[in-house]
Scaffold this motif. Structure first.
Motif, PDB file in Angstrom:
ATOM      1  N   ALA A 194      41.818 108.977  -6.321  1.00 18.60           N
ATOM      2  CA  ALA A 194      42.514 110.251  -6.547  1.00 18.60           C
ATOM      3  C   ALA A 194      43.839 110.003  -7.266  1.00 18.60           C
ATOM      4  O   ALA A 194      44.206 110.744  -8.184  1.00 18.60           O
ATOM      5  CB  ALA A 194      42.750 110.970  -5.221  1.00 18.60           C
ATOM      6  N   ILE A 195      44.530 108.956  -6.845  1.00 26.70           N
ATOM      7  CA  ILE A 195      45.816 108.642  -7.468  1.00 26.70           C
ATOM      8  C   ILE A 195      45.623 108.324  -8.947  1.00 26.70           C
ATOM      9  O   ILE A 195      46.321 108.853  -9.821  1.00 26.70           O
ATOM     10  CB  ILE A 195      46.481 107.455  -6.751  1.00 26.70           C
ATOM     11  N   VAL A 196      44.638 107.484  -9.232  1.00 27.91           N
ATOM     12  CA  VAL A 196      44.402 107.074 -10.613  1.00 27.91           C
ATOM     13  C   VAL A 196      44.048 108.279 -11.483  1.00 27.91           C
ATOM     14  O   VAL A 196      44.524 108.420 -12.605  1.00 27.91           O
ATOM     15  CB  VAL A 196      43.294 105.992 -10.658  1.00 27.91           C
ATOM     16  N   LEU A 197      43.232 109.186 -10.916  1.00 30.44           N
ATOM     17  CA  LEU A 197      42.848 110.376 -11.676  1.00 30.44           C
ATOM     18  C   LEU A 197      44.062 111.238 -12.003  1.00 30.44           C
ATOM     19  O   LEU A 197      44.087 111.941 -13.003  1.00 30.44           O
ATOM     20  CB  LEU A 197      41.860 111.218 -10.872  1.00 30.44           C
ATOM     21  N   GLY A 198      45.063 111.190 -11.137  1.00 28.26           N
ATOM     22  CA  GLY A 198      46.212 112.070 -11.329  1.00 28.26           C
ATOM     23  C   GLY A 198      47.267 111.502 -12.254  1.00 28.26           C
ATOM     24  O   GLY A 198      48.184 112.212 -12.659  1.00 28.26           O
ATOM     25  N   LEU A 199      47.135 110.222 -12.619  1.00 28.58           N
ATOM     26  CA  LEU A 199      48.201 109.569 -13.389  1.00 28.58           C
ATOM     27  C   LEU A 199      48.471 110.266 -14.717  1.00 28.58           C
ATOM     28  O   LEU A 199      49.619 110.450 -15.107  1.00 28.58           O
ATOM     29  CB  LEU A 199      47.846 108.106 -13.631  1.00 28.58           C
TER      30      LEU A 199
END
Lengths: 245, 374
Positions: B199-204
């Motif tokens: 989820a974090i990576v998708l939000g970068l």
């Protein structure tokens, strides 16, 4: 002794980093006893329970439950952790926590149904907490939280119960309620192992005792081995406790 | 373009719709998984992971020389996961506490990432412009395929979440106990952590490395205020996250293309602030009001108890007594007397008061009642 052996521990050794916490523990607990584990702080009492339950990996040693490795006998064993080991502000209710006791027999993915709910309500009733079933767990008193934990273990319907300091920080009413339930369990032929701190109540509450201080000092019936000699060996030379009766 | 125009354009403008959908989905998945991070007391893990992702983006660019989002995010995922394992390794293998491990990994990876970024910027290759968007995010760069990827991951996370709901909940509440019941806690732990990293990576791209963790934590922290049920909390966090995403993007797109990350985070913070103050159960405002009300109630009851003490000396409890004799008692005021009368606990005639039957019962049962609750 014609009793069956409920728990057998052989050569159990546990260390955190380099320091041994438990050293070469051999322990046999016969079926149907109510046993206290006593010893000073840092004696490894909780660690002993946790390594029997596989929460902590021992360096050496083995544990069998009714002659089979613990991993195969999990369903026979219930655990009441220390109350302080969880966050009681977790968003859930008393009945929900008790239901968690049914998760083990359900296995992966399957959800609890009416049968599990009924068993959980019965367990709550047994510990006198039915009226609080829908209460958010942070709004329970320390004693009530301990009762909820006990109910969660009861609902597992196990043969052996491990409890880590169930009397810690609870009032007299709860202590009596809990010990009565433990005695009932023993009457029903269950084996109960309790990490206990209050030496005064050992002869009154328990029929079996293990003295522990990194090494096992002694284990056996309270009436035979709960004496000054073993207490001194466990707690050090200066420890004096009045053992009545 | 104003905000209202923006929302009108939403239905006709393809780009805007893509961006809005993307940030809504992103907000939802972050809120959902953020609830788990918050409840596991791993709030700062998200911060460390997002910062740890930066060198991955830079290295992916250096290797491929192209700014393909998927490739860059794959790089971010790998370095984010490496960062996570380092943190876990450090806390289990050394005496370091988790906050130290988090801080170390965060600054080490972020420092390295910044170094690579400045190195890339010095290159004579014109293609490198825009990599710094990953620092604070730019939702405007979202394209349809990005949104599809987010939707796919969100769907997957949702399925896993529903499937293992029972196990996740158990693990969040009591990990040791979960182990004794025979569940593989390592598997559950890795699954939760993996999805949080994902989820974090998708939000970068949208929110950026620096503020990504707020996207995880803020909706969850806000949601916790409104409910005592885990499922409701996760749902609310997803809703708050989605709204923060949509409004944040709308504001940033209409105001000179401000960096999206900070704006989304500010919108999410508004949710948090509102929840902290106005939620009925845990909010500061209602707690304070309840506190005052209870205190006042206790003050009244204290005076009532004194009256009860006096009234008991007479055979007839409703025998009138002079108000004057109350003067010596603490806590007595004219207002108190009036309020007690309003509660029909006493009647006042001239300068005298008399306890009513209701007041008598109330005073007599005061302690019985509260012990019922215990």
């Amino acid at each position: 002794m014609n009793q069956k052996i409920a728990i057998q521990v052989d050569d159990l050794t546990v260390a955190y980093n380099y320091k041994p916490v438990l050293w070469d523990i051999d322990l046999i607990v016969p079926e149907g006893v109510l046993m206290a584990i006593v010893g000073p702080n840092g004696a490894g009492k909780s660690t002993l329970i946790k390594s029997i339950l596989g929460i902590i990996d021992p360096i050496a040693g083995s544990v069998t439950i009714y002659d089979k490795p613990y991993a195969k006998q999990r369903k026979l064993v219930a655990y009441v952790p220390q109350k302080g080991s969880v966050d009681w502000d977790f968003p859930t209710t008393a009945i929900d926590v008790v239901m968690m006791g049914t998760y083990g027999s359900l296995g992966w993915i399957k959800r609890p149904g009416a049968k599990e709910k009924k068993a959980s309500l019965e367990a709550l009733e047994k510990v006198g907490m039915l009226a609080f079933k829908n209460r958010q767990i942070s709004q329970l008193s320390g004693g009530q939280q301990q009762r909820v934990f006990l109910a969660r273990a009861l609902v597992q319907n196990a043969s052996i119960y491990f409890m880590d300091e169930p009397f810690q920080g609870v009032d007299a009413t709860t202590e009596i309620a809990i010990i009565n339930i433990l005695k009932e369990l023993r009457k029903a032929g269950k084996t109960v192992v309790v990490v206990h701190h209050d030496l005064q109540t050992v002869p009154e509450y328990f029929d079996w005792v293990t003295f522990l201080n990194v090494k096992k000092i002694a284990t056996g019936p309270v009436k035979d081995i709960f004496n000054d000699d073993n207490l001194t060996k466990t707690y050090g030379i200066n420890y004096k406790v009045a053992v009545s009766k | 373009m104003t905000i209202t125009e923006y929302f009108q354009l939403l239905f006709t403008d393809y780009t805007l719709r893509t961006i809005t959908l993307g940030t809504a989905v992103l907000g939802a998945i972050c809120g959902m998984l953020g609830s788990f991070a918050v409840l596991r007391k791993q709030s700062l893990l998200g911060d460390a992971i997002s910062h740890a992702a930066l060198p991955g983006i830079a290295i992916a660019f250096l290797i491929t020389g192209a700014k393909d989002t998927n490739v860059l995010l794959l790089g971010a995922l790998i370095s984010g996961l490496i960062g996570t394992f380092w943190i876990k390794g450090m806390t289990t293998k050394t005496h370091l506490k988790s906050d130290t491990a988090l801080g170390l990994v965060l600054s080490l990876f972020f420092g390295f990432g910044m170094l690579l970024l400045t190195y890339i910027q010095k290159q004579p290759n014109a293609n490198q412009a825009g990599l710094d968007k990953y620092l604070f995010g730019q939702a405007a760069t979202l394209v349809v395929s990005d949104v599809w990827l987010m939707t796919f991951v969100t769907g997957l996370a949702l399925i896993i979440l529903l499937l293992f709901w029972k196990e996740f909940k158990l693990m969040l509440f009591d990990a040791d106990y979960t182990k004794t019941l025979g569940f593989n806690t390592r598997f559950i732990d890795i699954t939760i952590t993996f999805f949080i990293v994902l989820a974090i990576v998708l939000g970068l791209q949208t929110v950026g490395v620096v503020l990504m963790s707020a996207m995880l934590l803020a909706p969850a922290a806000a949601a916790r205020q409104w409910t005592n049920k885990l499922s409701v909390m996760v749902f609310l966090a997803a809703v708050f996250g989605a709204f923060s995403g949509v409004f944040g993007t709308a504001i940033s797109a209409t105001q000179n293309n401000l960096s999206t990350g900070p704006v989304i985070v500010l919108v999410a913070s508004v949710f948090v602030a509102f929840s902290f103050i106005f939620s009925p159960g845990r909010g500061i405002l209602f707690r304070q009001l309840r506190f005052r009300k209870n205190r006042r109630e206790l003050e009244l009851k204290k005076t009532l108890q004194m009256m009860f003490g006096i009234a008991k000396t007479h055979e007839n409890v409703s025998h009138p007594h002079s108000i004057k004799i109350l003067n010596n008692f603490q806590g007595f005021t004219k207002k108190t007397i009036r309020e007690i009368e309003e509660k029909k606990w006493i009647t006042i005639t001239g300068q005298e008061w008399a306890l009513t039957q209701k007041g008598f019962d109330e005073a007599e049962n005061m302690f019985n009642k509260s012990s019922d609750d215990e």
